[in-house]
Design an enzyme around this catalytic site. Structure first.
Site, short mmCIF file in Angstrom:
data_model
loop_
_atom_site.label_atom_id
_atom_site.label_comp_id
_atom_site.label_asym_id
_atom_site.label_seq_id
_atom_site.Cartn_x
_atom_site.Cartn_y
_atom_site.Cartn_z
N TYR A 1 -1.18 -78.68 -31.03
CA TYR A 1 -0.97 -77.28 -31.34
C TYR A 1 0.44 -76.84 -30.94
O TYR A 1 1.17 -77.58 -30.26
CB TYR A 1 -2.02 -76.40 -30.65
CG TYR A 1 -1.82 -76.23 -29.15
CD1 TYR A 1 -2.07 -77.27 -28.27
CD2 TYR A 1 -1.38 -75.02 -28.63
CE1 TYR A 1 -1.89 -77.11 -26.90
CE2 TYR A 1 -1.20 -74.84 -27.26
CZ TYR A 1 -1.45 -75.89 -26.40
OH TYR A 1 -1.26 -75.73 -25.06
N LYS B 1 1.59 -82.12 -26.82
CA LYS B 1 0.93 -80.81 -26.76
C LYS B 1 -0.44 -80.94 -27.43
O LYS B 1 -0.65 -80.54 -28.58
CB LYS B 1 1.81 -79.74 -27.41
CG LYS B 1 1.47 -78.33 -26.93
CD LYS B 1 2.62 -77.40 -27.15
CE LYS B 1 2.26 -75.93 -26.95
NZ LYS B 1 1.74 -75.61 -25.62
N GLU C 1 4.07 -79.15 -13.23
CA GLU C 1 4.28 -77.94 -14.04
C GLU C 1 3.13 -76.98 -13.79
O GLU C 1 2.20 -77.28 -13.03
CB GLU C 1 4.40 -78.30 -15.52
CG GLU C 1 3.16 -78.97 -16.09
CD GLU C 1 3.29 -79.34 -17.56
OE1 GLU C 1 4.13 -78.75 -18.27
OE2 GLU C 1 2.52 -80.22 -18.01
N LEU D 1 5.00 -81.15 -20.11
CA LEU D 1 5.40 -80.75 -21.46
C LEU D 1 6.84 -80.26 -21.38
O LEU D 1 7.17 -79.44 -20.51
CB LEU D 1 4.49 -79.62 -21.97
CG LEU D 1 4.81 -79.22 -23.41
CD1 LEU D 1 4.26 -80.25 -24.38
CD2 LEU D 1 4.25 -77.84 -23.74
N1 PMP Z 1 3.59 -76.73 -19.88
C1 PMP Z 1 2.36 -76.53 -20.36
C2 PMP Z 1 1.24 -77.36 -19.86
C3 PMP Z 1 2.14 -75.53 -21.33
O1 PMP Z 1 0.91 -75.34 -21.83
C4 PMP Z 1 3.22 -74.73 -21.76
C5 PMP Z 1 3.01 -73.60 -22.73
N2 PMP Z 1 2.72 -74.07 -24.01
C6 PMP Z 1 4.49 -74.98 -21.23
C7 PMP Z 1 4.64 -75.99 -20.29
C8 PMP Z 1 5.69 -74.18 -21.67
O2 PMP Z 1 6.09 -74.57 -22.96
P1 PMP Z 1 6.85 -73.57 -23.93
O3 PMP Z 1 8.01 -73.04 -23.18
O4 PMP Z 1 7.26 -74.43 -25.08
O5 PMP Z 1 5.89 -72.51 -24.31
#
Ligand code: PMP
Length: 283
Positions: free
Chosen positions: A31, A146, A178, A202
Site C-alpha cells: 500500500y 510497505k 522506527e 521503511l
Molecule cells: N515507518 C512506518 C512503519 C510507516 O508505516 C510509515 C508511514 N507510512 C513511515 C515509516 C513513514 O513513511 P512516510 O514518510 O513515507 O509516510
C-alpha cells in the site's frame, strides 16, 4: 463518496472485495498513503516509485500501472470527492484466488483499491508535540517493504493508545528502529540521528524530505543506529510521516525531552517543511 476499485470509480457502498482476496486472507499485498495539499498530490512520484519497489520485492505484477497513471488516478479521486486537504490511501493485493499459500496462477489480476479522506493538518500537535512510548520491535525482517501485514505495527500503536501516547517507538534489542507508523529522529549536539534505511525500517518519504531539508540547512544528517538510552538523552526527538509531517516528541516513556518543550532544530525543520509543501503546490 467515490472509491476506486478494479479499474473504476464507484460509490463507496459498492466498494467490495471478495472473501478470498489474498490481501484479506494473507495480508498479501502492498500500500501507499499520499498526502493531498490544496488539491495537489504531495511527493506522489516518490510514493509510487516506492510502491513499484515494494511490488517488485514481493513479486507482484504492477505492469498495468505507471507513476503517471497512478498520480492522475489519485488526483482524480481527490477531485471527485472534493478533497482539498487530506490524503489518498491505495492498496494492491495479489488478487482473488482459492486460499492456498503459494502464488496463484499468473493470470490472476492484482486487486487495486483506493479511497480518499479530508482533514486538516495536525496544527496543535505540530506546535506542542506529542508523547511517545518505547516498545519491542517484534516485526519481520523486511520492514523496508510497505506491506499490508501490519499486525506488529497495530499492536505497538495500540499500546501507545492505551498509554495516552501518540506514537510507539520501536527498538530491536535496544536499538531504535522506527515508530509504529513513522520514522524516528534524535537531535543531539545539533546533529540529526536516524536509523539507516535498511531492511529494518521503511524508508519514509517524509524522512527523505527531512534529509534534503537538513542538507540545505547545513544540519548534519547522520544515518547511524542508536539506542533507547541515547534517544531519551537527546536534545530533541522527532517522528515523521506523510500524515504527521515533522512531529515533535516531548516525552518518551517517563522522560521529558528538552523539559517537555519543542526544540529549535525541530522548529527550523518544520518551517522548511512548510516551505517545501508550498513550493510543491501548483498555481
Ligand atoms: N515507518 C512506518 C512503519 C510507516 O508505516 C510509515 C508511514 N507510512 C513511515 C515509516 C513513514 O513513511 P512516510 O514518510 O513515507 O509516510
Amino acid at each position: 463518496t467515490f472509491v476506486y476499485i478494479n479499474d473504476e470509480f464507484v460509490d463507496e457502498s459498492e466498494g467490495k472485495v471478495s472473501y478470498t482476496d489474498r490481501g484479506y486472507n494473507f495480508g498479501d499485498g502492498i500500500y501507499e498513503y499520499i498526502r493531498i495539499y490544496d488539491g495537489n498530490a504531495f511527493t506522489a512520484k516518490e510514493h509510487f516509485e516506492r510502491l513499484f519497489r515494494s511490488a517488485k520485492e514481493i513479486g507482484l505484477n504492477l505492469e498495468d500501472y505507471t507513476v503517471k497513471s497512478l498520480t492522475e488516478l489519485i488526483e482524480e479521486l481527490a477531485e471527485k470527492n472534493n478533497v482539498k486537504n487530506g490524503g489518498v490511501y491505495i492498496q494492491v493485493t495479489r488478487g482473488v484466488a482459492p486460499r492456498n499459500h503459494p502464488f496463484p496462477e499468473a493470470s490472476t489480476k492484482p486487486v487495486f483499491s483506493a479511497f480518499s479522506k479530508s482533514y486538516e493538518r495536525p496544527y496543535d500537535e505540530l506546535e506542542n508535540g506529542i508523547k511517545a512510548i518505547t516498545v519491542d520491535d517484534i516485526r519481520w525482517l523486511r520492514c523496508d517493504i510497505k506491506s499490508l501485514n501490519l499486525l506488529g505495527n497495530v499492536l505497538a500503536k495500540e499500546k501507545a493508545t492505551q498509554s495516552d501516547a501518540g506514537e510507539a517507538i520501536m527498538h530491536r534489542d535496544g536499538i531504535v528502529t522506527e515508530g509504529s507508523s513513522s520514522n524516528v529522529f534524535a537531535v543531539k549536539d545539533s546533529k540529526i540521528y536516524t536509523h539507516p534505511a535498511n531492511n529494518l525500517i521503511l524508508n519514509g518519504i517524509t524522512r527523505r524530505v527531512i534529509n534534503e531539508i537538513a542538507n540545505e540547512l547545513n544540519i548534519p544528517f547522520v544515518e547511524e543506529p542508536f539506542d533507547v538510552e541515547f534517544l531519551k538523552s537527546a536534545d530533541e526527538v522527532i517522528v515523521s510521516s506523510t500524515s504527521i509531517e515533522v512531529m515533535p516528541v516531548i516525552q518518551v516513556d517517563d522522560t521529558f525531552i528538552s523539559n517537555g518543550t519543542v526544540g529549535k532544530i525541530t522548529k527550523e525543520l518544520q518551517k522548511s517543511f512548510n516551505n517545501y509543501i508550498e513550493s510543491n503546490i501548483e498555481k
